[in-house]
Design a protein around this motif. Structure first.
Motif, PDB file in Angstrom:
ATOM      1  N   MET A 149       0.807  -1.221   0.000  1.00  0.00           N
ATOM      2  CA  MET A 149       0.000   0.000   0.000  1.00  0.00           C
ATOM      3  C   MET A 149       0.839   1.271   0.000  1.00  0.00           C
ATOM      4  N   PHE A 150       2.152   1.152   0.279  1.00  0.00           N
ATOM      5  CA  PHE A 150       3.014   2.332   0.308  1.00  0.00           C
ATOM      6  C   PHE A 150       3.697   2.595  -1.032  1.00  0.00           C
ATOM      7  N   VAL A 151       3.445   1.780  -2.026  1.00  0.00           N
ATOM      8  CA  VAL A 151       4.107   1.925  -3.325  1.00  0.00           C
ATOM      9  C   VAL A 151       3.265   2.834  -4.217  1.00  0.00           C
ATOM     10  N   PRO A 152       3.749   4.020  -4.574  1.00  0.00           N
ATOM     11  CA  PRO A 152       2.944   4.900  -5.421  1.00  0.00           C
ATOM     12  C   PRO A 152       2.573   4.264  -6.756  1.00  0.00           C
ATOM     13  N   ALA A 153       3.541   3.629  -7.424  1.00  0.00           N
ATOM     14  CA  ALA A 153       3.287   3.006  -8.735  1.00  0.00           C
ATOM     15  C   ALA A 153       2.918   1.542  -8.529  1.00  0.00           C
ATOM     16  N   VAL A 154       1.761   1.320  -7.886  1.00  0.00           N
ATOM     17  CA  VAL A 154       1.413  -0.041  -7.493  1.00  0.00           C
ATOM     18  C   VAL A 154       1.197  -0.951  -8.694  1.00  0.00           C
ATOM     19  N   ALA A 155       0.680  -0.439  -9.802  1.00  0.00           N
ATOM     20  CA  ALA A 155       0.466  -1.276 -10.982  1.00  0.00           C
ATOM     21  C   ALA A 155       1.792  -1.827 -11.496  1.00  0.00           C
ATOM     22  N   SER A 156       2.827  -0.991 -11.501  1.00  0.00           N
ATOM     23  CA  SER A 156       4.150  -1.440 -11.937  1.00  0.00           C
ATOM     24  C   SER A 156       4.697  -2.507 -10.989  1.00  0.00           C
ATOM     25  N   ALA A 157       4.503  -2.308  -9.698  1.00  0.00           N
ATOM     26  CA  ALA A 157       4.992  -3.287  -8.726  1.00  0.00           C
ATOM     27  C   ALA A 157       4.303  -4.633  -8.908  1.00  0.00           C
ATOM     28  N   LEU A 158       3.001  -4.629  -9.103  1.00  0.00           N
ATOM     29  CA  LEU A 158       2.279  -5.889  -9.262  1.00  0.00           C
ATOM     30  C   LEU A 158       2.659  -6.603 -10.552  1.00  0.00           C
ATOM     31  N   ARG A 159       2.926  -5.842 -11.604  1.00  0.00           N
ATOM     32  CA  ARG A 159       3.395  -6.474 -12.844  1.00  0.00           C
ATOM     33  C   ARG A 159       4.763  -7.125 -12.640  1.00  0.00           C
ATOM     34  N   GLU A 160       5.629  -6.465 -11.855  1.00  0.00           N
ATOM     35  CA  GLU A 160       6.933  -7.048 -11.555  1.00  0.00           C
ATOM     36  C   GLU A 160       6.791  -8.326 -10.735  1.00  0.00           C
ATOM     37  N   VAL A 161       5.885  -8.318  -9.763  1.00  0.00           N
ATOM     38  CA  VAL A 161       5.642  -9.529  -8.976  1.00  0.00           C
ATOM     39  C   VAL A 161       5.189 -10.663  -9.883  1.00  0.00           C
TER      40      VAL A 161
END
Length: 278
Positions: free
Chosen positions: A131-143
């Protein structure tokens, strides 16, 4: 669009709290384990698995995951802020000297640009970090990218602030003393059921599943059970306070919770949610 602090603000926030996380990590280990176990269960972690833990902070749940993955597995803990992992490295060394057995590797890493190959891990976990990641969509794609086909990612997030008595109570008193700066809001970014699941599906996960955890901790009245949460979650606002102001703030927090005591016990409800995707 989510209103959310930018990446530099988040980095500064956790850098300012790193010492507090290290200081409280060992005293809070048993309580943390009560959250770690259901998260690792939800991820399906078993012996021999390769697991990446994101936003590991002072080592949770990477340390417990290493025990479960065993000598035939691999656990890598990561955090955006290198200073946060100093405690994790120390704790891994201490546990190794005391108990032996496998230990996680720790590496500084940005969730939005993970330094790992495609399909490198069987499982990914993240406890109270996404929840602290501003670019959450990018983080989830990386996961999704670093997970092998059929692998699972399990995230633990907070439910509504109203269901989390510790944060709500401390946050109100801190705001009364220091003003409202919005820094508590990111904790509850995915409080709404289905919100993180929708973001995960948009990032490429085909299936998601959510489970709510709503334990009520029974804390002894008259004891500063709230101090760890104050230091760890609000430490970035407390560093410049003089002794008198800090003492007055803590006295008001103590009064807030003592007013809720029943028969010498303060009920402290919490609401967390585990969201799994594959």
């Amino acid at each position: 669009m989510d209103a959310h602090p930018d990446a530099s603000r988040e980095r500064d926030r956790w850098a300012a709290s790193a010492d507090a996380w290290d200081r409280w990590a060992d005293p809070m280990a048993d309580l943390a384990d009560k959250l770690n176990r259901p998260l690792l269960d939800a991820a399906g972690l078993t012996a021999g698995d390769r697991l990446l833990d994101l936003a590991s902070g002072a080592g949770e749940p990477a340390l417990g995951a290493a025990r479960r993955a065993g000598a035939g597995g691999l656990v890598v803990g990561s955090d955006l802020v290198p200073g946060m992992m100093a405690g994790a490295v120390r704790r891994a060394r201490d546990i190794g000297e005391r108990e032996g057995g496998p230990a996680p590797a720790f590496i500084a890493a940005d969730m939005t640009a993970l330094p790992f190959a495609d399909a490198a891990f069987d499982r990914v976990t993240c406890r109270f970090g996404i929840m602290f990641v501003p670019a959450v969509a990018s983080a989830l794609r990386e996961v999704r990218r670093v997970l092998r086909p059929g692998g699972k990612a399990a995230f633990m997030v907070w439910g509504p602030c109203a269901g989390n008595g510790l944060f709500a109570g401390i946050g109100d008193v801190v705001a009364d003393h220091l003003g409202e700066d919005g820094s508590l809001a990111p904790l509850f970014r995915f409080a709404e059921p289905g919100r993180l699941s929708a973001a995960m599906r948009a990032a490429g996960f085909t299936e998601t599943e959510e489970t709510d955890l709503t334990p009520v901790r029974k804390a002894p009245a008259g004891q500063p059970f709230w101090r760890a949460a104050l230091d760890m979650s609000f430490g970035h606002r407390l560093g410049g306070l003089g002794v008198d102001r800090r003492t007055a703030l803590e006295a008001d927090i103590a009064r807030h919770f003592e007013a809720q005591a029943v028969n010498g016990v303060v009920p402290v409800p919490s609401h967390a949610r585990i969201v799994v995707g594959w």
